[in-house]
Design an enzyme around this catalytic site. Sequence first.
Site, mmCIF file in Angstrom:
data_model
loop_
_atom_site.group_PDB
_atom_site.id
_atom_site.type_symbol
_atom_site.label_atom_id
_atom_site.label_comp_id
_atom_site.label_asym_id
_atom_site.label_seq_id
_atom_site.Cartn_x
_atom_site.Cartn_y
_atom_site.Cartn_z
ATOM 1 N N CYS A 61 0.883 -1.274 -0.018
ATOM 2 C CA CYS A 61 0.030 -0.023 -0.104
ATOM 3 C C CYS A 61 0.728 1.155 -0.005
ATOM 4 C CB CYS A 61 -1.022 -0.069 1.138
ATOM 5 S SG CYS A 61 -0.152 0.128 2.790
ATOM 6 N N ARG A 62 0.595 2.205 0.551
ATOM 7 C CA ARG A 62 1.494 3.473 0.485
ATOM 8 C C ARG A 62 2.500 3.282 1.383
ATOM 9 N NH1 ARG A 62 1.005 9.062 3.172
ATOM 10 N NH2 ARG A 62 2.236 10.380 1.647
#
Length: 109
Positions: A61-62
């Site tokens: 994800c980020r």
Amino acid sequence: MPTVGIEDLADGDFLLDVREDDEWQAGHAAGALHIPLSEFVARYGELAEAAPQDARVHVLCRVGGRSAQVTMYLVQQGVDAVNVDGGMQEWAAAGRPVVDDKGAPGHVL
């Protein structure tokens, strides 16, 4: 929770990006499968179709929070899954290629 660093990823590892559509469109790892966290349970079958049999799933994800949730879910389902520590921010910082939804150079939101 099983976790790996960016430096532990090899070319050809199966990547699952669970960020939302706008983040994906701005920039992602080429070749990654995209299933947003918000749609993951409903679209779980896409992972089974896309992942090579017995392949480890590297979840991104980020920065690692959302991917940790998906990793835990996958492990509970019996999938060999690991959370990628630092996510796409570390991916980009390590100089790994980031492409947009048209295949051009992208950036991490």
